[in-house]
Design an enzyme around this catalytic site. Sequence first.
Site, short mmCIF file in Angstrom:
data_model
loop_
_atom_site.label_atom_id
_atom_site.label_comp_id
_atom_site.label_asym_id
_atom_site.label_seq_id
_atom_site.Cartn_x
_atom_site.Cartn_y
_atom_site.Cartn_z
CG LEU A 46 -1.90 -1.21 1.28
CD1 LEU A 46 -2.76 -1.14 2.54
CD2 LEU A 46 -2.79 -1.30 0.04
CE1 TYR B 262 7.34 -2.70 -9.55
CE2 TYR B 262 9.50 -1.80 -10.07
CZ TYR B 262 8.13 -1.70 -10.06
OH TYR B 262 7.54 -0.58 -10.60
CG ASP C 98 3.39 3.19 -5.86
OD1 ASP C 98 2.40 2.91 -6.56
OD2 ASP C 98 4.23 2.35 -5.49
C1 GLA Z 1 4.94 -0.73 -7.23
C2 GLA Z 1 5.70 0.39 -7.91
C3 GLA Z 1 4.80 1.14 -8.90
C4 GLA Z 1 4.09 0.17 -9.84
C5 GLA Z 1 3.44 -0.97 -9.06
C6 GLA Z 1 2.87 -2.02 -9.98
O1 GLA Z 1 3.94 -0.22 -6.39
O2 GLA Z 1 6.21 1.30 -6.97
O3 GLA Z 1 5.56 2.08 -9.61
O4 GLA Z 1 4.96 -0.30 -10.82
O5 GLA Z 1 4.36 -1.60 -8.19
O6 GLA Z 1 1.83 -1.51 -10.73
#
Ligand code: GLA
Length: 388
Positions: free
Chosen positions: A128, A225, A175
Amino acid sequence: MTKEALVQAFFKIFGEGSEPVTLFSPGRVNLIGEHIDYNGGSVFPCALTMGTWFAGRKRADHKILCYSANFAEEGIVERFLDQLENDPDKGFTNYLLGIIWTFIKKGFPVDCGMEIWLSGNIPYASGLSSSASVEVGMGLLLKTLFDHPVSMQDIALFSQYAENNFNKVNCGIMDQFIIAMGKKDCAVLLDTATLNYTYVPAVLQGIKLVIGCTNKKRGLKDSKYNERRQECETALSELQNGADIRTLCDLSLKDYEELEVLLKDPVLKKRARHVITENERVKQAVKALKEDDITAFGRLMDESHISLRDDYEVTGIELDTLTEEAWKAEGCLGSRMTGAGFGGCNVSLVKEEAVESFIQQVGDAYRKKIGYETSFYTVDIGDGAVLL
Ligand code: GLA
């Protein structure tokens, strides 16, 4: 927390004296549009009323004294303005230092130390965006303390820069942008290629947003990621052999289907397919919401999860269990993982009268299969970061 409570908590740790600047910086939930903010796609997140409270004031020397009520056992952590380096042993303070480092690098001087107090109620490492909440909050604190003429959008970009270059997570802009720019009761449709955005009312009559937390902790740094981002870059450069595109999301699904043969690796085909179909789902979902067609919106959320599970492969047993059990529950209109995945949270649209039974049923099924508890939060959509 009220401003008064914040000031008192700050004085208790750092002593009385000049009154600190106080502010609140939210967390976020993304309704749809996952893993496409680094592929030029459109995303649809909203800010939460959960978040991080800050109090901070300047010091005459170069010490940066940091205290988090969430890590009270660490006490006051001392860092220095002349040693702005990422130190893996210094936990949350790296997020604060990364922003100071970025402000200076971007030409906005920080010429003295600070005392910084913070406390958050976003479950940590849950997807979150507790880290972006801290970064944007720190940006607003620096802007205010040092009177720098930076906009909230600048703060979002600086926070992403810090995350990419100081904390070495190659995240997109979603985000930080929503946390800086969010608006009460609205989701933001953000085109990450241009940063054009529109607010779309997202409070639905008789329907609640329920966040389910897998309680499987993960940090993005040690997740896959960065690997997913790399796969997208490889797919893009291979597709550029056949099309004049700047990002994967420049392609419609129809264009992509003609070009897919350029990708030899079946894994890259799946990754690109997720990105391109997800971008199309966002457009359809926003249209559905504007037309008040919540059933269609919910179905697109479900499809988004399936694509993240099968093509992008970022869900895992915990998120799949939570989401698949949500689909079975009475009164659930749609459910999907939210954020980066690999653990973290999902988000469901649930009819108000069914929320209690939903939580009971999904929680029981999750405990039975996974062996530990999940946590649920019925959340409201709030504003972006704001001074108190
Ligand atoms: C994380 C990253 C965002 C986005 C999401 C996946 O929250 O910080 O930039 O890539 O994952 O949508």
